[in-house]
Design a protein around this motif. Structure first.
Motif, mmCIF file in Angstrom:
data_model
loop_
_atom_site.group_PDB
_atom_site.id
_atom_site.type_symbol
_atom_site.label_atom_id
_atom_site.label_comp_id
_atom_site.label_asym_id
_atom_site.label_seq_id
_atom_site.Cartn_x
_atom_site.Cartn_y
_atom_site.Cartn_z
ATOM 1 N N TYR A 1 -43.096 3.136 19.723
ATOM 2 C CA TYR A 1 -44.026 3.402 20.366
ATOM 3 C C TYR A 1 -45.587 2.588 20.499
ATOM 4 O O TYR A 1 -45.721 1.976 20.923
ATOM 5 C CB TYR A 1 -44.362 5.293 21.853
ATOM 6 C CG TYR A 1 -43.833 5.472 22.016
ATOM 7 C CD1 TYR A 1 -43.159 5.884 22.688
ATOM 8 C CD2 TYR A 1 -42.558 6.851 21.656
ATOM 9 C CE1 TYR A 1 -41.562 5.991 23.832
ATOM 10 C CE2 TYR A 1 -41.325 7.101 21.869
ATOM 11 C CZ TYR A 1 -41.636 6.868 23.022
ATOM 12 O OH TYR A 1 -40.105 7.694 23.486
ATOM 13 N N HIS B 1 -34.230 2.442 24.064
ATOM 14 C CA HIS B 1 -35.668 2.831 24.441
ATOM 15 C C HIS B 1 -36.673 2.430 23.565
ATOM 16 O O HIS B 1 -36.269 2.558 22.143
ATOM 17 C CB HIS B 1 -36.037 3.903 24.705
ATOM 18 C CG HIS B 1 -35.438 4.894 23.906
ATOM 19 N ND1 HIS B 1 -37.504 5.302 22.851
ATOM 20 C CD2 HIS B 1 -35.088 6.294 23.449
ATOM 21 C CE1 HIS B 1 -37.656 6.440 22.405
ATOM 22 N NE2 HIS B 1 -36.358 6.682 22.796
ATOM 23 N N SER B 2 -37.593 1.722 24.543
ATOM 24 C CA SER B 2 -38.925 1.428 23.789
ATOM 25 C C SER B 2 -38.348 0.243 22.749
ATOM 26 O O SER B 2 -38.879 -0.532 21.464
ATOM 27 C CB SER B 2 -39.400 2.164 22.806
ATOM 28 O OG SER B 2 -40.191 3.894 23.385
ATOM 29 N N HIS C 1 -38.239 2.490 29.254
ATOM 30 C CA HIS C 1 -39.129 2.072 28.238
ATOM 31 C C HIS C 1 -38.607 0.835 27.726
ATOM 32 O O HIS C 1 -38.764 0.454 26.367
ATOM 33 C CB HIS C 1 -39.603 3.253 27.728
ATOM 34 C CG HIS C 1 -40.696 4.001 28.189
ATOM 35 N ND1 HIS C 1 -41.910 4.181 29.234
ATOM 36 C CD2 HIS C 1 -40.501 5.606 28.690
ATOM 37 C CE1 HIS C 1 -42.316 4.769 29.531
ATOM 38 N NE2 HIS C 1 -41.295 6.046 28.880
ATOM 39 N N TYR D 1 -38.217 2.506 34.057
ATOM 40 C CA TYR D 1 -39.696 2.019 33.321
ATOM 41 C C TYR D 1 -38.610 0.253 32.269
ATOM 42 O O TYR D 1 -39.482 0.666 31.362
ATOM 43 C CB TYR D 1 -40.312 2.731 32.882
ATOM 44 C CG TYR D 1 -41.240 3.946 33.315
ATOM 45 C CD1 TYR D 1 -41.675 3.420 34.361
ATOM 46 C CD2 TYR D 1 -40.665 5.356 33.421
ATOM 47 C CE1 TYR D 1 -42.430 5.239 34.555
ATOM 48 C CE2 TYR D 1 -40.754 6.536 33.958
ATOM 49 C CZ TYR D 1 -42.107 6.260 34.811
ATOM 50 O OH TYR D 1 -42.827 7.129 35.729
#
Length: 312
Positions: free
Chosen positions: A65, A90-91, A116, A143
């Motif tokens: 993150y 994710h991310s 994300h 997202y």
């Protein structure tokens, strides 16, 4: 490790900046437990896992993150055919495609979590399309870039039509998501799993007017951001019951709760917080049951709780 062909337990790579590649793992064909890959700034591909065929647990590829990660391809996983848990990506800031996960048997995936990933626009690979056609568990897709921002976008690219997601979840990120709900999820009036409504340009909830029951929780806004253009909750007029919690957070222009007038019961907690202009709880007059707690704070203009008088 050049003779190693299988790992009985879990396998993790956790942001080790010294590792620029996975060369040396070329002979591994099976991993018995979870695979958790958290890329560092030097690891751009998963080359070295090209012969991996089976994973006994979860497959999780998770960026940071806080720090930019550089992984831009997962093509090396093209020979992977089965996993025994959730598939989660994710991310991953630089990833544009899920190519490489094409051949995973969708029946071996328990949950599908893709979120994300700022540049991820290509998700309509065969395994994901087949999973969306007949999900085994929770779907959480949000997202990402356009094309992979929600299940309907991927379903459209796959050429399939969604009905209700049998295990959830639902994320409404903009007004189009609200307006297109009934065409995206045909004949759907019960939402399983959690439902989140959060987007700066959401002005009304009219597209959700056929929903009567939400199985788990309903988030309208969140701790971090709300729906700045909503002034009431009109559009949820047919919602009768929420099996879990109802949380209404950080909706800066929400003045009342009109739209929840038919809500009879909440199975979990009711939490209303940091809605700066909320001046009344109009809309909750018919609420009779709350299964857990009531938390109300950050509402400087709210003068009384008279609309909660039907709670027994």
């Amino acid at each position: 490790l050049f003779m190693l062909t299988s790992i009985g337990g879990n396998f993790s790579i956790l942001e080790n900046p010294v590792i620029p590649n996975l060369t040396g793992l070329d002979n591994i064909t099976s991993i018995g437990g979870d695979v958790f890959i958290k890329p560092n700034e030097n690891l751009r591909t998963l080359n070295g896992l090209n012969n991996l065929q089976t994973i006994g647990g979860d497959l999780i590829i998770r960026g940071s993150y806080w720090n930019t990660n550089s992984i831009n391809s997962i093509d090396a996983l093209i020979n992977l055919t089965t996993i025994g848990g959730k598939l989660e990506v994710h991310s991953c800031d630089s990833l544009t495609s899920l190519s490489g996960l094409d051949n995973i048997d969708p029946e071996s995936i328990t949950d599908l979590n893709i979120y994300h990933n700022a540049l991820l626009s290509t998700c309509e690979i065969q395994s994901v399309c087949n999973y969306l056609s007949s999900p085994n568990g929770v779907i959480a897709i949000n997202y990402n870039a356009i094309g992979c921002n929600n299940p309907p976008e991927i379903a459209d690219a796959c050429g399939i039509v969604l009905s209700c997601l049998p295990h959830g979840n639902y994320f409404f990120q903009n007004q189009d998501d609200i307006d297109n709900f009934q065409s995206n999820y045909q004949n759907c009036n019960t939402l399983y799993g959690n439902t989140t409504i959060r987007g700066d340009n959401i002005t009304n909830l009219n597209g959700l007017n056929n929903i009567s029951y939400i199985e788990s929780g309903l988030n309208i806004g969140s701790y971090y951001s709300g729906n700045d253009s909503l002034i009431d909750l009109s559009g949820l007029n047919n919602l009768n019951r929420i099996g879990g919690y109802l949380e209404i957070h950080a909706n800066d222009n929400l003045v009342n709760l009109t739209g929840l007038n038919n809500l009879d019961s909440i199975g979990g907690k009711l939490q209303i917080m940091d809605n700066d202009k909320l001046s009344s709880l109009i809309g909750l007059e018919n609420l009779k049951y709350i299964g857990n707690s009531i938390d109300i704070y950050g509402t400087q203009y709210l003068e009384n709780l008279s609309e909660l008088s039907s709670i027994n």
